[in-house]
Design an enzyme around this catalytic site. Sequence first.
Site, PDB file in Angstrom:
ATOM      1  N   ASP A  56       0.819  -1.211   0.000  1.00 36.55           N
ATOM      2  CA  ASP A  56       0.000   0.000   0.000  1.00 36.55           C
ATOM      3  C   ASP A  56       0.858   1.268   0.000  1.00 36.55           C
ATOM      4  OD1 ASP A  56      -2.094  -1.752   0.217  1.00 36.55           O
ATOM      5  OD2 ASP A  56      -2.861  -0.963   2.114  1.00 36.55           O
ATOM      6  N   HIS A 107      -6.042   3.062  -4.391  1.00 35.37           N
ATOM      7  CA  HIS A 107      -5.956   3.289  -2.941  1.00 35.37           C
ATOM      8  C   HIS A 107      -6.347   4.726  -2.606  1.00 35.37           C
ATOM      9  CE1 HIS A 107      -4.965   1.955   1.013  1.00 35.37           C
ATOM     10  NE2 HIS A 107      -3.852   2.653   1.149  1.00 35.37           N
ATOM     11  N   HIS A 111      -5.567   9.531   0.187  1.00 33.12           N
ATOM     12  CA  HIS A 111      -5.546   8.688   1.380  1.00 33.12           C
ATOM     13  C   HIS A 111      -6.328   9.275   2.564  1.00 33.12           C
ATOM     14  CE1 HIS A 111      -3.873   5.825   4.341  1.00 33.12           C
ATOM     15  NE2 HIS A 111      -3.435   5.120   3.306  1.00 33.12           N
ATOM     16  N   HIS A 207       3.799  -2.038   3.372  1.00 30.86           N
ATOM     17  CA  HIS A 207       3.786  -0.700   2.789  1.00 30.86           C
ATOM     18  C   HIS A 207       5.118  -0.404   2.098  1.00 30.86           C
ATOM     19  CE1 HIS A 207       0.493  -0.549   5.681  1.00 30.86           C
ATOM     20  NE2 HIS A 207       0.020   0.485   5.016  1.00 30.86           N
TER      21      HIS A 207
END
Length: 245
Positions: A56, A107, A111, A207
């Site tokens: 991510d 994504h 964010h 990540h």
Amino acid sequence: MLFPLATEISVGLSAAAGLALVAGGCAYAAMWPVSQLFGSTLIAPPRPGELALTFDDGPNPVWTPRLLDLLASHDVRATFFLVGSHAQAQPALVRQIVAAGHLIGNHSWSHPNLALSSARRINEELSRTSQTLEQIAGAPIRYFRPPFGARRPEVLRAARRLCMVPVLWNAMTSDWKNPSADSIASRLTHKIDRQHRQDQAANIVLHDGSHSDLSANRAPSIAAAAQLIAHYKQTHRFVTVSDWK
């Protein structure tokens, strides 16, 4: 027989307890990754021995290329859930991810916590990201992971309007703030093995980027990924989430 004041107190306490239960239920539905109360999401199927490495908050110009080299050296395919603004800043790196045979997903653009966002912002965050990724990669975007795992019904509806499958996880640790690769890998191994004992595949989150820092240090996360691959490559099959839907 209750006196009037006692009755009022009892009713008030019952109402407060009810509200607390409702609030707790909403929080669970919005944030707990395996919750399906707000709608269906892809977690992992009953296929013990399958592992999906998902990354991510990238792409990260420093650490994503190193991660790609690691994955290529082991012939492992992974899923990258990209932040739209980062992808726009690094289009060549997005194309490099796709050219290496990996799956990319949405994504969001910046964010945010989409569970607390307006319907208009939810749509803008998702649609702008998908449009940008599709322009760069030249292919439709079919998977979406909500930032922080936060969602409400409108978030899932927005994803499906864009023909995307919402994806959560069942194996994650706080790798973004843990400086120890050994600790990250150990905690994830425990969760992966638990899923295996429960006859489930593992949907693993690491990540390679940060939503707040384009070039954040992700050395521990990449090193932890290397440890997981070395540990499981002889006994498990690495897949992308597209193999499950």
